[in-house]
Design a protein around this motif. Structure first.
Motif, PDB file in Angstrom:
ATOM      1  N   PHE A  19       3.383  -0.309  28.083  1.00  0.00           N
ATOM      2  CA  PHE A  19       2.491   0.038  26.983  1.00  0.00           C
ATOM      3  C   PHE A  19       3.126   1.095  26.079  1.00  0.00           C
ATOM      4  CE2 PHE A  19      -0.960   2.773  25.346  1.00  0.00           C
ATOM      5  CZ  PHE A  19      -1.628   1.840  24.565  1.00  0.00           C
ATOM      6  N   PHE A  20       3.709   2.127  26.699  1.00  0.00           N
ATOM      7  CA  PHE A  20       4.340   3.196  25.921  1.00  0.00           C
ATOM      8  C   PHE A  20       5.518   2.659  25.123  1.00  0.00           C
ATOM      9  CE2 PHE A  20       7.497   6.616  25.579  1.00  0.00           C
ATOM     10  CZ  PHE A  20       6.756   7.546  24.870  1.00  0.00           C
ATOM     11  N   LEU A  21       6.332   1.805  25.745  1.00  0.00           N
ATOM     12  CA  LEU A  21       7.482   1.221  25.056  1.00  0.00           C
ATOM     13  C   LEU A  21       7.021   0.362  23.888  1.00  0.00           C
ATOM     14  CD1 LEU A  21      10.543   0.829  24.992  1.00  0.00           C
ATOM     15  CD2 LEU A  21      10.256  -1.126  26.537  1.00  0.00           C
ATOM     16  N   GLY A  22       5.926  -0.369  24.100  1.00  0.00           N
ATOM     17  CA  GLY A  22       5.387  -1.194  23.013  1.00  0.00           C
ATOM     18  C   GLY A  22       4.941  -0.347  21.834  1.00  0.00           C
ATOM     19  N   LEU A  23       4.299   0.803  22.118  1.00  0.00           N
ATOM     20  CA  LEU A  23       3.875   1.703  21.045  1.00  0.00           C
ATOM     21  C   LEU A  23       5.072   2.247  20.279  1.00  0.00           C
ATOM     22  CD1 LEU A  23       0.978   3.842  22.603  1.00  0.00           C
ATOM     23  CD2 LEU A  23       0.813   2.072  20.841  1.00  0.00           C
ATOM     24  N   VAL A  24       6.117   2.618  21.019  1.00  0.00           N
ATOM     25  CA  VAL A  24       7.317   3.175  20.385  1.00  0.00           C
ATOM     26  C   VAL A  24       7.946   2.146  19.447  1.00  0.00           C
ATOM     27  CG1 VAL A  24       9.667   3.996  20.808  1.00  0.00           C
ATOM     28  CG2 VAL A  24       7.789   4.821  22.236  1.00  0.00           C
ATOM     29  N   VAL A  25       7.966   0.889  19.873  1.00  0.00           N
ATOM     30  CA  VAL A  25       8.573  -0.165  19.061  1.00  0.00           C
ATOM     31  C   VAL A  25       7.679  -0.552  17.888  1.00  0.00           C
ATOM     32  CG1 VAL A  25       9.352  -2.570  19.061  1.00  0.00           C
ATOM     33  CG2 VAL A  25       9.919  -1.068  20.982  1.00  0.00           C
ATOM     34  N   LEU A  26       6.374  -0.632  18.142  1.00  0.00           N
ATOM     35  CA  LEU A  26       5.458  -1.131  17.109  1.00  0.00           C
ATOM     36  C   LEU A  26       5.070  -0.092  16.077  1.00  0.00           C
ATOM     37  CD1 LEU A  26       2.984  -3.378  19.156  1.00  0.00           C
ATOM     38  CD2 LEU A  26       4.727  -4.106  17.520  1.00  0.00           C
ATOM     39  N   MET A  27       5.061   1.177  16.447  1.00  0.00           N
ATOM     40  CA  MET A  27       4.599   2.204  15.517  1.00  0.00           C
ATOM     41  C   MET A  27       5.383   2.224  14.209  1.00  0.00           C
ATOM     42  SD  MET A  27       1.867   3.770  16.221  1.00  0.00           S
ATOM     43  CE  MET A  27       1.975   5.232  15.194  1.00  0.00           C
ATOM     44  N   PRO A  28       6.727   2.208  14.237  1.00  0.00           N
ATOM     45  CA  PRO A  28       7.454   2.175  12.957  1.00  0.00           C
ATOM     46  C   PRO A  28       7.142   0.948  12.124  1.00  0.00           C
ATOM     47  CG  PRO A  28       8.920   2.779  14.765  1.00  0.00           C
ATOM     48  CD  PRO A  28       7.637   2.306  15.377  1.00  0.00           C
ATOM     49  N   VAL A  29       6.969  -0.192  12.813  1.00  0.00           N
ATOM     50  CA  VAL A  29       6.653  -1.429  12.102  1.00  0.00           C
ATOM     51  C   VAL A  29       5.283  -1.338  11.450  1.00  0.00           C
ATOM     52  CG1 VAL A  29       6.311  -3.922  12.335  1.00  0.00           C
ATOM     53  CG2 VAL A  29       8.098  -2.768  13.667  1.00  0.00           C
ATOM     54  N   MET A  30       4.297  -0.835  12.203  1.00  0.00           N
ATOM     55  CA  MET A  30       2.941  -0.716  11.669  1.00  0.00           C
ATOM     56  C   MET A  30       2.879   0.282  10.522  1.00  0.00           C
ATOM     57  SD  MET A  30       1.297  -2.913  13.397  1.00  0.00           S
ATOM     58  CE  MET A  30      -0.403  -2.542  13.009  1.00  0.00           C
ATOM     59  N   LEU A  31       3.631   1.375  10.656  1.00  0.00           N
ATOM     60  CA  LEU A  31       3.637   2.372   9.584  1.00  0.00           C
ATOM     61  C   LEU A  31       4.272   1.818   8.321  1.00  0.00           C
ATOM     62  CD1 LEU A  31       4.580   5.656  11.509  1.00  0.00           C
ATOM     63  CD2 LEU A  31       2.405   5.110  10.401  1.00  0.00           C
ATOM     64  N   SER A  32       5.325   1.015   8.495  1.00  0.00           N
ATOM     65  CA  SER A  32       5.971   0.435   7.315  1.00  0.00           C
ATOM     66  C   SER A  32       5.075  -0.589   6.638  1.00  0.00           C
ATOM     67  CB  SER A  32       7.306  -0.218   7.713  1.00  0.00           C
ATOM     68  OG  SER A  32       7.088  -1.323   8.573  1.00  0.00           O
ATOM     69  N   LEU A  33       4.256  -1.287   7.420  1.00  0.00           N
ATOM     70  CA  LEU A  33       3.377  -2.312   6.859  1.00  0.00           C
ATOM     71  C   LEU A  33       2.121  -1.715   6.228  1.00  0.00           C
ATOM     72  CD1 LEU A  33       3.561  -5.096   9.595  1.00  0.00           C
ATOM     73  CD2 LEU A  33       4.640  -5.112   7.344  1.00  0.00           C
ATOM     74  N   TYR A  34       1.565  -0.690   6.868  1.00  0.00           N
ATOM     75  CA  TYR A  34       0.282  -0.160   6.428  1.00  0.00           C
ATOM     76  C   TYR A  34       0.385   1.226   5.787  1.00  0.00           C
ATOM     77  CZ  TYR A  34      -1.930  -3.907   9.087  1.00  0.00           C
ATOM     78  OH  TYR A  34      -2.318  -5.122   9.550  1.00  0.00           O
ATOM     79  N   GLY A  35       1.382   2.009   6.190  1.00  0.00           N
ATOM     80  CA  GLY A  35       1.450   3.382   5.720  1.00  0.00           C
ATOM     81  C   GLY A  35       1.833   3.507   4.262  1.00  0.00           C
ATOM     82  N   SER A  36       2.804   2.725   3.815  1.00  0.00           N
ATOM     83  CA  SER A  36       3.286   2.792   2.427  1.00  0.00           C
ATOM     84  C   SER A  36       3.335   1.389   1.841  1.00  0.00           C
ATOM     85  CB  SER A  36       4.674   3.445   2.377  1.00  0.00           C
ATOM     86  OG  SER A  36       4.641   4.747   2.901  1.00  0.00           O
ATOM     87  N   PRO A  37       2.184   0.804   1.531  1.00  0.00           N
ATOM     88  CA  PRO A  37       2.166  -0.554   0.996  1.00  0.00           C
ATOM     89  C   PRO A  37       2.815  -0.633  -0.374  1.00  0.00           C
ATOM     90  CG  PRO A  37      -0.007   0.448   0.843  1.00  0.00           C
ATOM     91  CD  PRO A  37       0.830   1.381   1.643  1.00  0.00           C
ATOM     92  N   SER A  38       3.340  -1.804  -0.688  1.00  0.00           N
ATOM     93  CA  SER A  38       4.039  -2.016  -1.952  1.00  0.00           C
ATOM     94  C   SER A  38       3.075  -2.429  -3.056  1.00  0.00           C
ATOM     95  CB  SER A  38       5.101  -3.106  -1.785  1.00  0.00           C
ATOM     96  OG  SER A  38       6.037  -2.755  -0.799  1.00  0.00           O
ATOM     97  N   SER A  39       3.458  -2.133  -4.278  1.00  0.00           N
ATOM     98  CA  SER A  39       2.688  -2.583  -5.435  1.00  0.00           C
ATOM     99  C   SER A  39       2.944  -4.076  -5.651  1.00  0.00           C
ATOM    100  CB  SER A  39       3.115  -1.809  -6.685  1.00  0.00           C
ATOM    101  OG  SER A  39       2.969  -0.427  -6.502  1.00  0.00           O
ATOM    102  N   PRO A  40       2.017  -4.791  -6.286  1.00  0.00           N
ATOM    103  CA  PRO A  40       2.265  -6.205  -6.594  1.00  0.00           C
ATOM    104  C   PRO A  40       3.356  -6.330  -7.648  1.00  0.00           C
ATOM    105  CG  PRO A  40       0.229  -5.456  -7.623  1.00  0.00           C
ATOM    106  CD  PRO A  40       0.681  -4.345  -6.740  1.00  0.00           C
ATOM    107  N   SER A  41       3.991  -7.490  -7.706  1.00  0.00           N
ATOM    108  CA  SER A  41       5.014  -7.734  -8.718  1.00  0.00           C
ATOM    109  C   SER A  41       4.539  -8.847  -9.654  1.00  0.00           C
ATOM    110  CB  SER A  41       6.344  -8.133  -8.072  1.00  0.00           C
ATOM    111  OG  SER A  41       6.231  -9.363  -7.383  1.00  0.00           O
ATOM    112  N   PHE A  42       5.036  -8.794 -10.893  1.00  0.00           N
ATOM    113  CA  PHE A  42       4.614  -9.733 -11.929  1.00  0.00           C
ATOM    114  C   PHE A  42       5.848 -10.263 -12.658  1.00  0.00           C
ATOM    115  CE2 PHE A  42       1.605  -6.331 -11.337  1.00  0.00           C
ATOM    116  CZ  PHE A  42       0.392  -6.978 -11.177  1.00  0.00           C
ATOM    117  N   SER A  43       5.860 -11.558 -12.941  1.00  0.00           N
ATOM    118  CA  SER A  43       6.939 -12.149 -13.722  1.00  0.00           C
ATOM    119  C   SER A  43       6.359 -13.264 -14.578  1.00  0.00           C
ATOM    120  CB  SER A  43       8.057 -12.680 -12.817  1.00  0.00           C
ATOM    121  OG  SER A  43       7.554 -13.629 -11.892  1.00  0.00           O
ATOM    122  N   ILE A  44       7.047 -13.571 -15.688  1.00  0.00           N
ATOM    123  CA  ILE A  44       6.518 -14.551 -16.631  1.00  0.00           C
ATOM    124  C   ILE A  44       7.633 -15.433 -17.170  1.00  0.00           C
ATOM    125  CG2 ILE A  44       6.755 -13.106 -18.706  1.00  0.00           C
ATOM    126  CD1 ILE A  44       3.903 -14.168 -19.484  1.00  0.00           C
TER     127      ILE A  44
END
Length: 205
Positions: A19-44
Motif C-alpha cells: 500500500f505504501f509503495l503504491g502511494l509513493v508511485v501514484l502520488m506524483p502521477v495524481m498530483l500531475s493530473l489533478y494538481g496543475s491541470p492544463s488549459s484547453p488548446s484552440f486551433s483553426i
C-alpha cells in the motif's frame, strides 16, 4: 523447539508495504493530473477546401463567406472542462499595421467537454464587407480572436478567462493561404492591442 513463522503478521506487513509503495508511485502521477491541470488548446483552419476569388470585379459581391473549422481540445486526461459562457469568435483584417477592421462574429454555445476530448466546430460566416490588402503588400491579413471562459470539473474551482488569437495571410490575387492546415490560437500579441477593448461581460474571476 524451533518457532514457526508468523504468517499472519508477515502478510499484514506485506500488505502495508504494498500500500505504501503504491502511494509513493501514484502520488506524483495524481498530483500531475489533478494538481496543475492544463488549459484547453484552440486551433483553426480558415477557408478549408474553399475556392474563392478575393479580387473584386465590377458588380461582384460586397461581402465574403468565411469557411472555418475550429478545434477545442481538453488537454487533461483526468479532468473534464465546463465552458459556462458562449465563446465569441471575431473575424477581422488589417488594412494597415495600425488598424484592425471587424468583419464578422460567431458564437459557440456553452458545453461540457470530457477528459481528453476534442470538440470540432465547422461552419461558415458572412462578413459585413470585403477585406482589402495589408498596405504595401499583396496579402489580406485576417485576424481571428476567441474569447470565453472555462472551469475545471473540480470542487471549488473558479472560472478562467481565455483570450487567444492568430493571423492568417491570404494572397489577394491567387487566394492562396500563406499557412495551411490548422493554426494554433495563442495568447494575443501586440497586434491584438490595436483592437479597442471589448466590454467585459464575465465579471471578476
Amino acid at each position: 523447539m524451533a518457532r514457526g513463522w508468523d504468517w499472519g503478521g508477515l502478510i499484514v506487513c506485506l500488505c502495508f508495504a504494498s500500500f505504501f509503495l503504491g502511494l509513493v508511485v501514484l502520488m506524483p502521477v495524481m498530483l500531475s493530473l489533478y494538481g496543475s491541470p492544463s488549459s484547453p488548446s484552440f486551433s483553426i483552419d480558415l477557408f478549408d477546401n474553399q475556392a474563392f476569388n478575393m479580387a473584386r470585379a465590377e458588380g461582384s459581391p460586397k461581402n465574403l463567406t468565411i469557411h472555418f473549422h475550429l478545434k477545442l481540445k481538453n488537454e487533461n486526461s483526468a479532468i473534464g472542462l465546463h465552458y459556462p459562457d458562449p465563446f465569441k469568435i471575431t473575424f477581422s483584417y488589417f488594412p494597415n499595421v495600425s488598424m484592425l477592421v471587424n468583419l464578422a462574429e460567431y458564437k459557440v454555445d456553452s458545453f461540457y467537454q470530457g477528459n481528453g476530448k476534442t470538440k470540432h466546430v465547422s461552419d461558415l460566416v458572412e462578413t459585413n464587407g470585403m477585406p482589402t490588402v495589408l498596405e504595401g503588400t499583396d496579402m489580406v491579413a485576417f485576424r481571428v480572436d476567441l474569447v470565453g471562459t472555462y472551469r475545471y470539473k473540480k470542487v471549488g474551482t473558479k472560472r478562467h478567462k481565455v483570450e487567444v488569437g492568430c493571423v492568417v495571410g491570404v494572397n489577394y490575387t491567387t487566394s492562396q493561404k500563406m499557412q495551411t492546415g490548422f493554426i494554433r490560437l495563442a495568447q494575443p500579441g501586440l497586434d491584438s492591442q490595436l483592437k479597442p477593448p471589448s466590454n467585459d461581460d464575465y465579471g471578476a474571476y
